[in-house]
Scaffold this active site. Structure first.
Site, PDB file in Angstrom:
ATOM      1  N   SER A 144       2.896  -2.972  10.262  1.00  7.67           N
ATOM      2  CA  SER A 144       2.340  -1.626  10.302  1.00  7.67           C
ATOM      3  C   SER A 144       1.573  -1.274   9.037  1.00  7.67           C
ATOM      4  CB  SER A 144       3.449  -0.601  10.538  1.00  7.67           C
ATOM      5  OG  SER A 144       4.466  -0.717   9.563  1.00  7.67           O
ATOM      6  N   ASP A 388       9.117   8.031   3.871  1.00  9.06           N
ATOM      7  CA  ASP A 388       8.289   6.835   3.991  1.00  9.06           C
ATOM      8  C   ASP A 388       7.661   6.528   2.634  1.00  9.06           C
ATOM      9  OD1 ASP A 388       6.539   4.807   4.557  1.00  9.06           O
ATOM     10  OD2 ASP A 388       5.552   5.804   6.226  1.00  9.06           O
ATOM     11  N   HIS A 391       4.462   2.915   3.658  1.00 17.52           N
ATOM     12  CA  HIS A 391       3.072   3.076   4.099  1.00 17.52           C
ATOM     13  C   HIS A 391       2.323   3.983   3.133  1.00 17.52           C
ATOM     14  CE1 HIS A 391       5.470   2.031   7.691  1.00 17.52           C
ATOM     15  NE2 HIS A 391       4.424   1.285   7.988  1.00 17.52           N
TER      16      HIS A 391
END
Length: 431
Positions: A144, A388, A391
């Protein structure tokens, strides 16, 4: 989090340390003294200079301008810097990376630009990029974080040409975008470990489920699609830290975090090295692939005060300075493991007519703890979501990866992809 000091001993993938050694029974005293002085100079230099691994310059390019390593530099604050897109631009920003949409209060993280030590990194030019890839296809293969870069590139190109989603599935892990004016296709292929996997209990899959990982078998999700793709960008990293049982030649060779006493506990570095060895060997053995392949290096996470599931977060609002933070510990080990495999493959690729290049983003990104979504990548109502710190916000520092990519394509020059049936197709064996 207190940044760790630079380590002078260089970890290898087997956990040993390489330390420079100067010995001779035949040199006269002045020569020995000179050699010792040179060694001391190397020791006190920047650790990244000791690696001597990464290169932004294609082999054979020896111009003065090309000697600048665009991957070594610092982040410079530029209050006049404009973003390439916003959360209202006509492109898709995944909610998980759309930090501004969900209320991140600070904006300085979008105002830092990367300044290489010995040159300038030009701003991204969508027209220039699309002309470079006119009539070609580009695939992001990996996890991802690789998709994060792909989504950034789609948005950066949208200022010049509207991307058309022609994906064959609703699964957002597999995307296909076309830019008809330039006959350019952009693809995302989900393969987070690059080699074959199997869930031991697919009906009850969790973050801590044990998976079988077949280290010597490339994932056919990507191998079945890439022979006619012109440009490939491989990346993988964070998934390797989960529990696994490792297989080679169809037999169990060990495991990682499996808590099974009858299995050998192997390190994450062992699996990481094997996976990239398999990936590159498979790529070089593909008879019809004659394009350009990149390895985008390990993307560091920045959890502080705990892990993702026990209080960790990433709340910093400015980058580290170059003197404050360097790749070290497990992050350096992951970087060196994949890059060492890349160098072996690059040498073999030169013999077989396959171009492999290193998109070396790790040094730049270790300094950007401010660039992650933290809790601003989800709707405010989703207060149970994990922070997160893996990312990257969009827009944000991830856009710099595509500035790097454009510069590397420009370094290749015109006609950097030659369709040819004359490729050396001698099979390589896994080491």
């Amino acid at each position: 989090m207190k940044p760790n000091p630079i380590e002078l001993s260089i970890p290898t993938t087997n956990g040993n340390l390489h330390k420079p050694l100067v010995t001779s029974n035949h040199f006269i005293l002045p020569v020995i003294t000179l050699a010792l002085l040179i060694s001391v100079h190397l020791y006190i230099g920047n650790f990244s200079d000791l690696r001597l691994i990464s290169t932004a310059t294609p082999a054979g390019n020896s111009t003065d301008d090309a000697k600048c390593n665009i991957f070594q530099g610092t982040w410079v604050f530029d209050d006049e810097k404009e973003t390439y897109y916003t959360n209202e631009t006509k492109c898709i920003i995944d909610d998980r990376q759309n930090c501004m949409k969900y209320g991140r209060p600070d904006t300085d993280f979008m105002k830092w630009r990367w300044k290489p030590d010995k040159c300038e990194l030009p701003e991204f030019d969508a027209v220039e990029f699309l002309e470079a890839v006119r009539g070609k296809s580009l695939a992001f293969i990996g996890d991802s974080v690789g998709r994060n870069q792909m989504q950034s590139l789609v948005c950066m190109l949208a200022s010049e040409a509207y991307p058309i989603d022609v994906s064959y599935t609703n699964d957002t892990r597999f995307r296909r975008w076309e830019f008809p004016t330039y006959n350019f296709t952009l693809i995302a292929i989900w393969s987070p470990l690059l080699v074959k996997t199997r869930d031991q209990n697919p009906t009850n899959f969790t973050r801590n489920s044990i998976m079988n990982l077949y280290l010597d078998e490339a994932d056919d999700t990507w191998t079945s699609q890439i022979e006619n793709i012109d440009i490939i960008i491989f990346s993988a990293g964070q998934w390797f830290f989960r529990p696994f049982v490792y297989y080679e030649k169809g037999e169990i060779v060990g495991c990682h975090f499996c808590n099974q006493e009858n299995l050998t506990d192997l390190t994450v570095y062992y699996a990481y090295q094997k996976a990239f060895e398999t990936t590159f060997t498979t790529l070089l053995n593909l008879q019809n692939f004659t394009g350009l392949a990149f390895l985008r290096t390990f993307s560091p996470q920045h959890f502080e005060n705990g892990d993702y599931n026990n209080g960790g977060n990433c709340v910093r609002t400015r980058p580290f300075e170059k003197e404050e933070m360097h790749l070290d510990g497990y992050k350096l080990q992951m970087y060196l493991t994949q890059v060492n495999e890349f160098k072996v493959a690059q040498n073999e690729g030169e013999k077989k007519g396959v171009k492999l290049r290193l998109l070396d983003t790790s040094d730049a990104m270790i300094m950007r703890p401010d660039g992650h979504p933290n809790h601003y990548g989800h709707p405010a109502s989703d207060n149970k979501s994990f922070p997160d710190c893996v990312h990257w916000c969009m827009p944000g520092p991830v856009d710099t990866w595509n500035e790097f990519l454009l510069e590397m394509l420009k370094m290749e020059g015109d006609g950097f992809i030659q369709r040819s049936t004359q490729r050396n197709t001698t099979k390589l064996n896994l080491r």
